[in-house]
Design an enzyme around this catalytic site. Sequence first.
Site, PDB file in Angstrom:
ATOM      1  CD  GLU A  48      -0.461  -8.753  -2.740  1.00 59.88           C
ATOM      2  OE1 GLU A  48       0.536  -9.492  -2.643  1.00 59.88           O
ATOM      3  OE2 GLU A  48      -0.383  -7.510  -2.799  1.00 59.88           O
TER       4      GLU A  48
ATOM      5  CB  CYS B 298       5.183  -3.808  -1.537  1.00 60.92           C
ATOM      6  SG  CYS B 298       5.663  -2.590  -2.770  1.00 60.92           S
TER       7      CYS B 298
ATOM      8  CB  ILE C   9       2.969  -2.129  -7.715  1.00 54.16           C
ATOM      9  CG1 ILE C   9       2.395  -3.317  -8.490  1.00 54.16           C
ATOM     10  CG2 ILE C   9       2.127  -0.873  -7.961  1.00 54.16           C
ATOM     11  CD1 ILE C   9       1.052  -3.801  -7.981  1.00 54.16           C
ATOM     12  NE  ARG C  10       4.007   5.004  -6.511  1.00 59.47           N
ATOM     13  CZ  ARG C  10       4.837   6.049  -6.498  1.00 59.47           C
ATOM     14  NH1 ARG C  10       5.490   6.394  -7.569  1.00 59.47           N
ATOM     15  NH2 ARG C  10       4.993   6.762  -5.411  1.00 59.47           N
TER      16      ARG C  10
ATOM     17  NE  ARG D 111       8.324   5.254   0.784  1.00 56.91           N
ATOM     18  CZ  ARG D 111       7.513   6.270   1.041  1.00 56.91           C
ATOM     19  NH1 ARG D 111       7.898   7.264   1.799  1.00 56.91           N
ATOM     20  NH2 ARG D 111       6.300   6.285   0.511  1.00 56.91           N
TER      21      ARG D 111
ATOM     22  CG  HIS E 162       2.242  -6.405  -4.693  1.00 58.98           C
ATOM     23  ND1 HIS E 162       1.478  -5.889  -3.674  1.00 58.98           N
ATOM     24  CD2 HIS E 162       3.127  -5.431  -5.021  1.00 58.98           C
ATOM     25  CE1 HIS E 162       1.870  -4.655  -3.395  1.00 58.98           C
ATOM     26  NE2 HIS E 162       2.877  -4.355  -4.206  1.00 58.98           N
TER      27      HIS E 162
ATOM     28  N   GLY F 139       0.871  -1.172   0.000  1.00 61.66           N
ATOM     29  CA  GLY F 139       0.000   0.000   0.000  1.00 61.66           C
ATOM     30  C   GLY F 139       0.898   1.208   0.000  1.00 61.66           C
ATOM     31  CD  GLU F 140       2.508   5.724  -0.312  1.00 66.08           C
ATOM     32  OE1 GLU F 140       2.211   5.226  -1.415  1.00 66.08           O
ATOM     33  OE2 GLU F 140       3.631   6.193  -0.067  1.00 66.08           O
ATOM     34  CB  SER F 141       5.626   2.490   3.756  1.00 66.14           C
ATOM     35  OG  SER F 141       6.304   3.511   3.050  1.00 66.14           O
TER      36      SER F 141
HETATM   37  N1  GLN Z   1       5.628   3.020  -3.006  1.00 65.35           N
HETATM   38  C1  GLN Z   1       5.014   2.513  -1.803  1.00 65.35           C
HETATM   39  C2  GLN Z   1       5.731   3.019  -0.560  1.00 65.35           C
HETATM   40  O1  GLN Z   1       6.780   3.579  -0.653  1.00 65.35           O
HETATM   41  C3  GLN Z   1       5.003   0.998  -1.793  1.00 65.35           C
HETATM   42  C4  GLN Z   1       4.190   0.484  -2.965  1.00 65.35           C
HETATM   43  C5  GLN Z   1       3.497  -0.829  -2.711  1.00 65.35           C
HETATM   44  O2  GLN Z   1       3.316  -1.271  -1.589  1.00 65.35           O
HETATM   45  N2  GLN Z   1       3.071  -1.434  -3.799  1.00 65.35           N
HETATM   46  O3  GLN Z   1       5.252   2.873   0.504  1.00 65.35           O
END
Ligand code: GLN
Length: 201
Positions: free
Chosen positions: A178, A79, A134-135, A106, A176, A47-49
């Site tokens: 999942e 991630c 993903i990113r 990141r 990922h 997600g977004e850390s």
């Molecule tokens: N870019 C997100 C972060 O820095 C991580 C991306 C992800 O969990 N797919 O938190």
Amino acid sequence: MPLVGALALQGDFREHLTMISDLGAEGVEVRTPEELADVDCLIVPGGESTAIGRLATRYGMMDPLRQRIRAGMPVLGTCAGMIFLGSSTTGRAQPQLGVLDVVVERNAFGRQQESFEAYLDVKGFDRPMPAVFIRAPWIEKVGEDVDVMATVSDPTSGREFPVFVRSGNVIAISFHPELTRDARVHELLLSLVGSVNDEER
Ligand code: GLN
């Protein structure tokens, strides 16, 4: 059957819980210290850390999470979850648990490859693992007790960076599973329940 928690503050915890039930185990969403106390192992999703860290701080989850993980509860961070488990990042400070001795970069793959798929050779796995990034972060620096299980090479520098590591009861990956539904990392997590020392159970 172990009870598997998914930290459900932000990110794709539902997809992980679907995988857990496909494996025939029981999964629950974890948002509070009481819910954390009930589970045998935990998944911290992607997600977004920064959002996960902020919400964990607000819900009083930082210390309970640290205590359980330091006492041996098996945990898988994917991630953003990997970043959250780590000790620092190459960028600005953000709330992290510091239970895995790694420095994380990141969004490491840069613009061109913000999202891509690769097949990873993972130590101990008998065939390559499909991995969707993903990113995604990579690990810039690992501590002494951290086992590197798989790396990817940076097309720019040619350097290999860890994207799958393990340190005792802590597993962290940049990708990922999942989404590809390859269950081997989840199975590894389940196999640690009862086999690593979890003092609080
Ligand atoms: N870019 C997100 C972060 O820095 C991580 C991306 C992800 O969990 N797919 O938190």
